[in-house]
Design a protein around this motif. Structure first.
Motif, PDB file in Angstrom:
ATOM      1  N   ILE A 215      47.535  51.014 121.353  1.00  0.00           N
ATOM      2  CA  ILE A 215      48.028  50.928 122.737  1.00  0.00           C
ATOM      3  C   ILE A 215      47.128  51.735 123.664  1.00  0.00           C
ATOM      4  O   ILE A 215      46.798  51.294 124.774  1.00  0.00           O
ATOM      5  N   LEU A 216      46.714  52.908 123.203  1.00  0.00           N
ATOM      6  CA  LEU A 216      45.810  53.741 124.012  1.00  0.00           C
ATOM      7  C   LEU A 216      44.476  53.040 124.231  1.00  0.00           C
ATOM      8  O   LEU A 216      43.918  53.060 125.336  1.00  0.00           O
ATOM      9  N   LYS A 217      43.945  52.393 123.186  1.00  0.00           N
ATOM     10  CA  LYS A 217      42.663  51.688 123.307  1.00  0.00           C
ATOM     11  C   LYS A 217      42.785  50.483 124.248  1.00  0.00           C
ATOM     12  O   LYS A 217      41.868  50.182 125.021  1.00  0.00           O
ATOM     13  N   LYS A 218      43.925  49.820 124.185  1.00  0.00           N
ATOM     14  CA  LYS A 218      44.150  48.679 125.070  1.00  0.00           C
ATOM     15  C   LYS A 218      44.250  49.130 126.523  1.00  0.00           C
ATOM     16  O   LYS A 218      43.787  48.443 127.435  1.00  0.00           O
ATOM     17  N   ARG A 219      44.827  50.306 126.735  1.00  0.00           N
ATOM     18  CA  ARG A 219      45.042  50.815 128.103  1.00  0.00           C
ATOM     19  C   ARG A 219      43.788  51.463 128.677  1.00  0.00           C
ATOM     20  O   ARG A 219      43.435  51.263 129.830  1.00  0.00           O
ATOM     21  N   ASN A 223      37.750  55.282 125.800  1.00  0.00           N
ATOM     22  CA  ASN A 223      38.263  56.593 126.173  1.00  0.00           C
ATOM     23  C   ASN A 223      39.645  56.854 125.570  1.00  0.00           C
ATOM     24  O   ASN A 223      40.017  57.997 125.321  1.00  0.00           O
ATOM     25  N   GLY A 224      40.407  55.784 125.317  1.00  0.00           N
ATOM     26  CA  GLY A 224      41.714  55.936 124.678  1.00  0.00           C
ATOM     27  C   GLY A 224      41.588  56.544 123.291  1.00  0.00           C
ATOM     28  O   GLY A 224      42.383  57.411 122.902  1.00  0.00           O
ATOM     29  N   GLU A 225      40.573  56.089 122.547  1.00  0.00           N
ATOM     30  CA  GLU A 225      40.362  56.638 121.203  1.00  0.00           C
ATOM     31  C   GLU A 225      39.849  58.076 121.279  1.00  0.00           C
ATOM     32  O   GLU A 225      40.218  58.921 120.459  1.00  0.00           O
ATOM     33  N   VAL A 226      39.006  58.356 122.268  1.00  0.00           N
ATOM     34  CA  VAL A 226      38.500  59.725 122.453  1.00  0.00           C
ATOM     35  C   VAL A 226      39.664  60.678 122.736  1.00  0.00           C
ATOM     36  O   VAL A 226      39.746  61.775 122.167  1.00  0.00           O
TER      37      VAL A 226
END
Length: 409
Positions: A215-219, A223-226
């Motif tokens: 969900i973070l990567k999609k959003r 940078n979501g993964e970082v």
């Protein structure tokens, strides 16, 4: 495989601490280091612990700081001195390990994994580093310890700075202490990102660490993964002495001493900035192909400005090439409102010893001019030669020549 032992060593209120060492009469007084209000740079760059007790914070206006503490001592910055002390501190750290990586002027990473046989365990080394820096410079250092750089940094920022010993280790065994903190305390999360994460129901660092990664990567994309890795204390980057060997860009920016309203005046300052960017590029052995120009408007209530860039056909380090591109960007984007600050940068850098040339451009003449300018400047200083336009009221070249980073040396 032995677990890494990484330090992030941070100097307490660095600029203010250096000033207290420089002038012992300031030792027991609340002190702030601030720019020049008359030239519209009256911002607090550093506040000592005594000043912070009055609620004074870095980056607030000098006027606001004086309202909180009328008796505060205000000192103009001495940038060359801070640079010299920072270099001295680097040399001290290199007495304990050859793996020292500057992070900022007052923060440096150290990999002391292989130093324990010589200097004791990690906590003993941290105490020794603290003591040596304090003894040699008079500056008090805090040390964050971790198995990687990101945990060492967050250990320092969130715990060591508030610990009476100034030392704290953060790892997988006590990361839950980090997870209890507000999300805004995490490294890499500013005010805007805090709002975004709050809107997703993430208020604590632990909430981010345990949030679904997809969900973070999609959003937020990569940078979501970082962000997720940071919250979980994952960082694979080594402490490297080569981190700053290759620059990505060379730029120069300045806050103007007054609002500049007409194109003729702005053109003078823009040319000065381009000349300085070109000179610094040559001194570092670079040429660049991408020219960027950025402006901030004078009205804070209704912020205006722009940041634009263009790529040249071939790389250059000649000031007029950079100026012509920057001036074109400026004219295309300026709203004709007064401006408060302006900056120019050159990126997409490559070594100047091996570059493509334009057969239809007289590059030999440019190289000869560059060589002549640099010879004079290196021998007699930056004020020995500049354009006549810099002698007008709009010119800032002579004023800027005695400064580092916009502040007096």
């Amino acid at each position: 495989m032995m677990e890494k032992i990484i330090f992030l060593v941070d100097m307490q209120s660095f600029y203010a601490s250096v000033e207290k060492v420089r002038d012992s009469s300031l030792q027991n007084k609340p002190v702030v280091v601030a720019g020049d209000p008359e030239r519209r740079s009256g911002i607090v760059l550093a506040a000592c612990p005594l000043a912070k007790k009055f609620g004074i914070t870095t980056a607030e206006t000098l006027g606001s700081a004086k309202l909180k503490c009328p008796e505060v001592a205000v000192v103009r910055p001495h940038m060359q001195l801070y640079i010299d002390v920072s270099i001295q501190i680097s040399l001290i750290m290199e007495q304990f390990t050859d793996l020292v990586e500057p992070f900022s002027i007052d923060e440096q990473f150290m990999d002391v994994t292989g130093s324990q046989a010589l200097f004791g365990d990690q906590f003993e080394i941290a105490k020794r580093v603290q003591a040596k820096i304090l003894n040699d410079t008079g500056i008090y250092a805090r040390v964050g310890i971790g198995p990687n750089k990101i945990l060492a940094k967050m250990a320092c920022d969130n715990f060591a700075k508030k610990n009476k010993d100034g030392i704290f280790r953060l790892d997988k065994n006590n990361i839950d202490q980090l997870w209890k903190l507000p999300i805004g305390n995490m490294f890499g999360v500013g005010n805007k990102m805090t709002k975004h994460l709050n809107n997703m129901g993430i208020f604590k660092i632990g909430g981010l660490a345990n949030f679904p990664l997809e969900i973070l990567k999609k959003r937020f994309g990569v940078n979501g993964e970082v962000l997720w890795q940071t919250a979980n204390g994952i960082d694979y980057s080594p402490v490297s002495i080569k981190t700053h060997n290759q620059q990505k860009a060379v730029g120069h920016h300045m806050t103007l001493p007054r609002d500049y309203k007409n194109l003729k005046e702005i053109k003078v300052v823009l040319l000065e900035l381009c000349t300085e960017v070109a000179r610094r590029c040559r001194s570092k052995g670079y040429m660049g192909a991408t020219v960027s120009c950025g402006v901030r408007g004078a009205n804070f209530d209704y912020p205006t400005g722009f940041h634009r860039q263009t790529t040249l056909p071939v790389a250059t380090n000649y000031d007029m090439d950079i100026f012509n591109a920057a001036f074109k960007l400026f004219r295309q984007s300026w709203d004709h409102e007064p401006i408060r600050s302006i900056g120019v940068s050159l990126s997409k850098l490559e070594p100047s010893t091996n570059h493509q040339i334009d057969l239809f451009d007289n590059y030999l003449k440019k190289e000869s001019l560059n060589a002549a300018f640099d010879t004079i400047w290196n021998k007699y200083g930056r004020t020995a030669l500049y354009r006549a336009s810099s002698l007008t009221n709009a010119g800032q070249a002579s004023e800027r020549a005695v400064k580092i980073g916009g502040h007096y040396k």
